[in-house]
Write an enzyme that holds these catalytic residues in place. Sequence first.
Site, PDB file in Angstrom:
ATOM      1  N   ASP A  65       0.578   2.795   2.530  1.00  0.00           N
ATOM      2  CA  ASP A  65       0.325   3.195   1.281  1.00  0.00           C
ATOM      3  C   ASP A  65       0.475   4.608   1.029  1.00  0.00           C
ATOM      4  O   ASP A  65       0.392   5.451   1.808  1.00  0.00           O
ATOM      5  CB  ASP A  65      -1.153   3.001   1.230  1.00  0.00           C
ATOM      6  CG  ASP A  65      -1.519   3.044  -0.194  1.00  0.00           C
ATOM      7  OD1 ASP A  65      -1.202   3.754  -1.159  1.00  0.00           O
ATOM      8  OD2 ASP A  65      -2.471   2.426  -0.681  1.00  0.00           O
ATOM      9  N   SER A 115      -1.382   1.534  -6.762  1.00  0.00           N
ATOM     10  CA  SER A 115      -1.263   0.607  -5.736  1.00  0.00           C
ATOM     11  C   SER A 115      -1.598  -0.978  -6.074  1.00  0.00           C
ATOM     12  O   SER A 115      -1.069  -1.996  -5.718  1.00  0.00           O
ATOM     13  CB  SER A 115      -2.232   0.778  -4.383  1.00  0.00           C
ATOM     14  OG  SER A 115      -1.902   2.075  -4.047  1.00  0.00           O
ATOM     15  N   HIS A 176     -10.216  -2.565  -1.098  1.00  0.00           N
ATOM     16  CA  HIS A 176      -9.315  -1.743  -1.958  1.00  0.00           C
ATOM     17  C   HIS A 176      -7.976  -1.997  -2.478  1.00  0.00           C
ATOM     18  O   HIS A 176      -7.607  -3.269  -2.091  1.00  0.00           O
ATOM     19  CB  HIS A 176      -8.839  -0.346  -0.869  1.00  0.00           C
ATOM     20  CG  HIS A 176      -8.915   0.699  -1.567  1.00  0.00           C
ATOM     21  ND1 HIS A 176      -7.803   1.707  -1.643  1.00  0.00           N
ATOM     22  CD2 HIS A 176      -9.694   1.547  -2.489  1.00  0.00           C
ATOM     23  CE1 HIS A 176      -7.828   2.959  -2.289  1.00  0.00           C
ATOM     24  NE2 HIS A 176      -9.038   3.049  -2.865  1.00  0.00           N
ATOM     25  N   THR A 178      -4.816  -2.298  -2.542  1.00  0.00           N
ATOM     26  CA  THR A 178      -3.523  -3.054  -1.613  1.00  0.00           C
ATOM     27  C   THR A 178      -4.143  -4.102  -1.002  1.00  0.00           C
ATOM     28  O   THR A 178      -3.655  -5.226  -1.033  1.00  0.00           O
ATOM     29  CB  THR A 178      -2.922  -1.811  -0.594  1.00  0.00           C
ATOM     30  OG1 THR A 178      -2.418  -0.911  -1.428  1.00  0.00           O
ATOM     31  CG2 THR A 178      -1.825  -2.689   0.180  1.00  0.00           C
ATOM     32  N   PHE A 286     -15.493  -1.929  10.219  1.00  0.00           N
ATOM     33  CA  PHE A 286     -15.783  -1.235  10.968  1.00  0.00           C
ATOM     34  C   PHE A 286     -16.418   0.249  10.335  1.00  0.00           C
ATOM     35  O   PHE A 286     -16.969   0.799  11.289  1.00  0.00           O
ATOM     36  CB  PHE A 286     -14.354  -0.724  11.632  1.00  0.00           C
ATOM     37  CG  PHE A 286     -13.925  -2.176  12.266  1.00  0.00           C
ATOM     38  CD1 PHE A 286     -14.508  -2.556  13.607  1.00  0.00           C
ATOM     39  CD2 PHE A 286     -12.716  -2.463  11.935  1.00  0.00           C
ATOM     40  CE1 PHE A 286     -13.851  -3.609  14.248  1.00  0.00           C
ATOM     41  CE2 PHE A 286     -12.069  -3.585  12.455  1.00  0.00           C
ATOM     42  CZ  PHE A 286     -12.758  -4.010  13.651  1.00  0.00           C
ATOM     43  N   GLU A 330      -1.956  -2.813   6.478  1.00  0.00           N
ATOM     44  CA  GLU A 330      -1.919  -1.575   5.492  1.00  0.00           C
ATOM     45  C   GLU A 330      -2.395  -0.336   6.310  1.00  0.00           C
ATOM     46  O   GLU A 330      -3.532  -0.439   6.819  1.00  0.00           O
ATOM     47  CB  GLU A 330      -2.663  -1.719   4.299  1.00  0.00           C
ATOM     48  CG  GLU A 330      -2.316  -0.559   3.278  1.00  0.00           C
ATOM     49  CD  GLU A 330      -3.741  -0.230   2.232  1.00  0.00           C
ATOM     50  OE1 GLU A 330      -3.502   0.378   1.390  1.00  0.00           O
ATOM     51  OE2 GLU A 330      -4.934  -0.684   2.651  1.00  0.00           O
ATOM     52  N   ASP A 335      -1.889   7.464   2.392  1.00  0.00           N
ATOM     53  CA  ASP A 335      -2.092   7.984   0.789  1.00  0.00           C
ATOM     54  C   ASP A 335      -3.312   8.736   0.392  1.00  0.00           C
ATOM     55  O   ASP A 335      -3.105   9.767  -0.267  1.00  0.00           O
ATOM     56  CB  ASP A 335      -2.403   6.485  -0.088  1.00  0.00           C
ATOM     57  CG  ASP A 335      -2.839   6.838  -1.318  1.00  0.00           C
ATOM     58  OD1 ASP A 335      -1.631   7.007  -2.283  1.00  0.00           O
ATOM     59  OD2 ASP A 335      -3.824   6.359  -1.830  1.00  0.00           O
ATOM     60  N   HIS A 377       4.426   3.054  -3.065  1.00  0.00           N
ATOM     61  CA  HIS A 377       4.796   4.021  -3.839  1.00  0.00           C
ATOM     62  C   HIS A 377       4.911   5.492  -2.979  1.00  0.00           C
ATOM     63  O   HIS A 377       4.580   5.410  -1.745  1.00  0.00           O
ATOM     64  CB  HIS A 377       3.732   4.535  -4.734  1.00  0.00           C
ATOM     65  CG  HIS A 377       2.470   4.593  -4.337  1.00  0.00           C
ATOM     66  ND1 HIS A 377       2.090   5.864  -3.826  1.00  0.00           N
ATOM     67  CD2 HIS A 377       1.145   3.866  -4.148  1.00  0.00           C
ATOM     68  CE1 HIS A 377       0.721   5.814  -3.662  1.00  0.00           C
ATOM     69  NE2 HIS A 377       0.220   4.484  -3.721  1.00  0.00           N
ATOM     70  N   HIS A 477       0.468  10.255  -7.283  1.00  0.00           N
ATOM     71  CA  HIS A 477       1.627   9.610  -6.720  1.00  0.00           C
ATOM     72  C   HIS A 477       3.129  10.173  -7.256  1.00  0.00           C
ATOM     73  O   HIS A 477       3.104  10.932  -8.403  1.00  0.00           O
ATOM     74  CB  HIS A 477       1.594   8.046  -7.079  1.00  0.00           C
ATOM     75  CG  HIS A 477       0.427   7.271  -6.409  1.00  0.00           C
ATOM     76  ND1 HIS A 477      -0.163   6.215  -6.737  1.00  0.00           N
ATOM     77  CD2 HIS A 477      -0.476   7.775  -5.406  1.00  0.00           C
ATOM     78  CE1 HIS A 477      -1.240   5.798  -6.587  1.00  0.00           C
ATOM     79  NE2 HIS A 477      -1.416   6.865  -5.389  1.00  0.00           N
TER      80      HIS A 477
END
EC number: 3.1.3.1
Length: 518
Positions: A65, A115, A176, A178, A286, A330, A335, A377, A477
């Site tokens: 990401d 994303s 999230h 992604t 986790f 991911e 990111d 991205h 981004h």
Amino acid sequence: MIKNTFAALSALALTPISLSIAAAELPEYQRTSAWFEDGVAQTQARAESGRAMSSAKNVILFVGDGMGISTLTAARILEGQLRGEPGEENYLSFERFPYSALIKTYNTNQQTPDSAGTMTAMMTGVKTDAGIINIDSDAVRGDCASVAGNELNTFLELMEDRGRATGIVSTARITHATPAATYARVPERNWESDDALPAGAAENGCRDIAAQLVEMELGDGVDVILGGGRRHFLPAESGGRRADGRNLPAEWQQRYEGEQQAAYIESGTELAAVDLNATDKLLGLFTSSHMSYDADRRATGADEPSIADMTGAAIELLQKNEDGYFLMVESGRIDHSHHAGNAYNALHDAIAFAAAVERAVESVDLEETLVLVTADHSHVFTIAGYPTRGNPILGKVVTNDGSGTALATEDLAEDDRPYTTLSYGNGLGFADLGGETDADARYALPADTGRKDLTSVDTAAPGFHQEALIPLGSESHAGEDISLHATGAGAPLVQGTLEQNAIFHLMVGATGLSVDGE
């Protein structure tokens, strides 16, 4: 039996069928979308290029990401320098893959994407607006009433519905944007749990992302789910955010009780102890929110698995399905560290990501597995100045003299101050937090952009945040192309410059997966 790649691609282009959205096959409006048809055409042209092809039983899609080209360059240099080498000659594991392409990342409504829209393109073959997950751009962001008839089905769902195993790994919250785009459909990416749903959402058929994951009706649900975001699966009394009082991990385990061995875990220690041979389903949440940055995890000894360990465990479990599998991995925190303006953690997480790719390649048979590595991205992250070969990538610029020999002192800008090789075009800007590795700590401080005197600052320290030009509450981004790297079965399809939604078609083409329910 897996279909021939070329035949499957032809079928995509030539046989649109009206289908129900409740099934895993793709609805007619998805398959006849201009984005979808263009992706088919691009992929078919590559399939007809004459390169040797083989069909893939398994697909692993790695998404770094925010991992733009400048991040790759800086991470490869840092990885080499951590081994005591100059760094520039190094390659990240996946940069040695035999096939690569450039990917165009824009959303249907933005030059610079987010994303949700980019991962939707990769998973469905259709581009959409920023902030929307697996719903095409005819819908309106945040408006549940606009969703009906615009839902898009994903590659993971297609694989799951055809009896293949599926898995999701992320260092971010598993809800999230992604990871969510592999399995959920929402007109607003922030609806991770029901507490975020607006009034009237349920009445119009909208469900929160976490609930969609544990309630998936296709196949028998996702087989491996490893990442952060526990708070969106638990009620408030258990430390979560759910307003409906549901304990989704408990519901998930009850779903498989008496039929399959389902294990729920919350630590790296527990993951290491799982008997994967005796486990059919694995859910690991986790952390309450995102998982730690890799440098933080190692520095503090946090009981969280590395992204390589999660990847290895996921592959080991998924490989038990003889019909094949799809795994999405991911590295979400590359990111996040860029958004905080901290190159240190972004690059260390990119290096950890490359180690996870290497673990995967060592664990699979590339004669039957396609491995793709890409980003969603990039970021406004730059490598500038004229530093001498081997100059510390996180350091200040030392340049060469007229004969090409490194100078003995740091280069000074026109304001007589030293400057770093790495910087950001916008964001919160400078911070000197010393040994503090948590990039998110920067958000507790006001923006501090513009030129600083770095003479006495250790810019290679974990807590250094690079200078930025334009003050923003979070670095943004960027809109340039990102890279796609491929190896294994079907990899020769990866070539040239492609729209991002073509990645879906590359996976379909490589596997010969039917999109019409056959």
